[in-house]
Motif scaffolding. Structure first.
Motif, PDB file in Angstrom:
ATOM      1  N   PRO A 115     -23.890 -32.427 -30.707  1.00  0.00           N
ATOM      2  CA  PRO A 115     -23.936 -30.604 -30.661  1.00  0.00           C
ATOM      3  C   PRO A 115     -24.437 -29.723 -29.979  1.00  0.00           C
ATOM      4  O   PRO A 115     -23.732 -28.850 -31.214  1.00  0.00           O
ATOM      5  CB  PRO A 115     -24.634 -31.493 -31.946  1.00  0.00           C
ATOM      6  CG  PRO A 115     -25.053 -32.543 -32.586  1.00  0.00           C
ATOM      7  CD  PRO A 115     -25.094 -33.125 -31.018  1.00  0.00           C
ATOM      8  N   GLY A 116     -26.162 -29.881 -29.660  1.00  0.00           N
ATOM      9  CA  GLY A 116     -26.434 -28.880 -28.830  1.00  0.00           C
ATOM     10  C   GLY A 116     -27.334 -28.084 -29.923  1.00  0.00           C
ATOM     11  O   GLY A 116     -26.908 -28.842 -30.623  1.00  0.00           O
ATOM     12  N   ASN A 117     -27.525 -26.467 -29.211  1.00  0.00           N
ATOM     13  CA  ASN A 117     -28.235 -26.013 -30.358  1.00  0.00           C
ATOM     14  C   ASN A 117     -27.355 -25.543 -31.514  1.00  0.00           C
ATOM     15  O   ASN A 117     -26.676 -24.948 -31.744  1.00  0.00           O
ATOM     16  CB  ASN A 117     -29.238 -25.033 -29.641  1.00  0.00           C
ATOM     17  CG  ASN A 117     -30.455 -25.675 -28.642  1.00  0.00           C
ATOM     18  OD1 ASN A 117     -30.529 -25.797 -28.487  1.00  0.00           O
ATOM     19  ND2 ASN A 117     -29.917 -24.838 -27.251  1.00  0.00           N
ATOM     20  N   PRO A 118     -28.222 -25.530 -32.692  1.00  0.00           N
ATOM     21  CA  PRO A 118     -27.359 -25.039 -33.921  1.00  0.00           C
ATOM     22  C   PRO A 118     -27.869 -23.726 -34.299  1.00  0.00           C
ATOM     23  O   PRO A 118     -28.094 -23.059 -33.634  1.00  0.00           O
ATOM     24  CB  PRO A 118     -27.357 -25.580 -35.137  1.00  0.00           C
ATOM     25  CG  PRO A 118     -29.517 -26.174 -34.403  1.00  0.00           C
ATOM     26  CD  PRO A 118     -29.413 -25.994 -33.191  1.00  0.00           C
ATOM     27  N   GLU A 119     -26.501 -23.051 -34.877  1.00  0.00           N
ATOM     28  CA  GLU A 119     -27.005 -21.766 -35.423  1.00  0.00           C
ATOM     29  C   GLU A 119     -27.240 -21.752 -36.464  1.00  0.00           C
ATOM     30  O   GLU A 119     -27.243 -22.686 -36.845  1.00  0.00           O
ATOM     31  CB  GLU A 119     -25.769 -20.881 -35.326  1.00  0.00           C
ATOM     32  CG  GLU A 119     -24.317 -20.958 -34.511  1.00  0.00           C
ATOM     33  CD  GLU A 119     -22.874 -20.250 -34.612  1.00  0.00           C
ATOM     34  OE1 GLU A 119     -22.949 -20.050 -35.589  1.00  0.00           O
ATOM     35  OE2 GLU A 119     -22.749 -20.253 -33.532  1.00  0.00           O
TER      36      GLU A 119
END
Length: 195
Positions: A115-119
């Motif tokens: 997913p990575g860094n979420p907003e």
């Protein structure tokens, strides 16, 4: 006159019995859809936390009991500090915030390996937001003083959920939860992961 009284009494007994049975029935009851009243009081629909402290879940209209094919509607309440797991699912989801406030975390990186860094998005009463298919997300009640209550509409029920330990966990390592907690009492066939 006596006949009218008898019929009225009989109808009231049936309605009272039906209300008692449906209000106390588990969400995945084997009761026929034809026995459910068309108009129901949400406060009388079974609710549970499904072993998740701080959560109250009500299936307002579901795929199992109500035979919904295209959408499912939930009413969920999160006490202060509680949250969903980081998760994704192969359906669209729409939220309407009824009361309280909190934070939505969403990572629209389903094409990457994780997913990575979420907003981060602030949510508040009368706000609405949608979650696209397979976008990892998490909802937090970050308000210390008030419950967060949301109306949730999902497409293509029943929901199949992939749960992540953190935002850097690879998609292929996410844990499948199907059937989901509120559908566990029902028998369902596993669906293919669409990612």
């Amino acid at each position: 006159m006596a006949e009218r009284f008898f019929i009225t009494t009989l109808l009231l007994s049936i309605i009272s019995f039906s209300s008692t049975v449906f209000a106390s029935s588990p969400p995945c009851s084997s009761i026929s859809i034809t026995g459910l009243p068309l108009v129901r009081n949400i406060s009388e629909i079974p609710q549970d936390n499904y072993g998740r402290p701080g959560l109250s879940h009500v299936t307002v209209a579901g795929s199992i009991l109500h035979r919904m094919n295209e959408v499912e509607v939930w009413l969920q309440t999160f006490s202060p500090g509680t949250h969903t797991p980081i998760h994704r699912h192969s359906c669209e989801e729409v939220f309407i915030v009824l009361k309280g406030s909190g934070t939505l975390y969403i990572a629209s990186n389903s094409h990457m390996k994780y997913p990575g860094n979420p907003e981060e998005h602030f949510i508040f009463p009368n706000s609405t937001f949608h979650i696209p298919v397979n976008d990892a997300h998490q909802l937090w009640n970050t308000n210390e003083n008030e419950d967060l209550q949301v109306l949730v509409i999902i497409s293509r029920p029943p929901v199949k959920v992939f749960i992540y330990d953190d935002w850097s966990m690879p998609h292929n390592a996410a844990k499948l939860k199907f059937p989901y907690y509120w559908d566990e009492q029902c028998s369902q066939e596993p669906l293919k992961d669409e990612l």
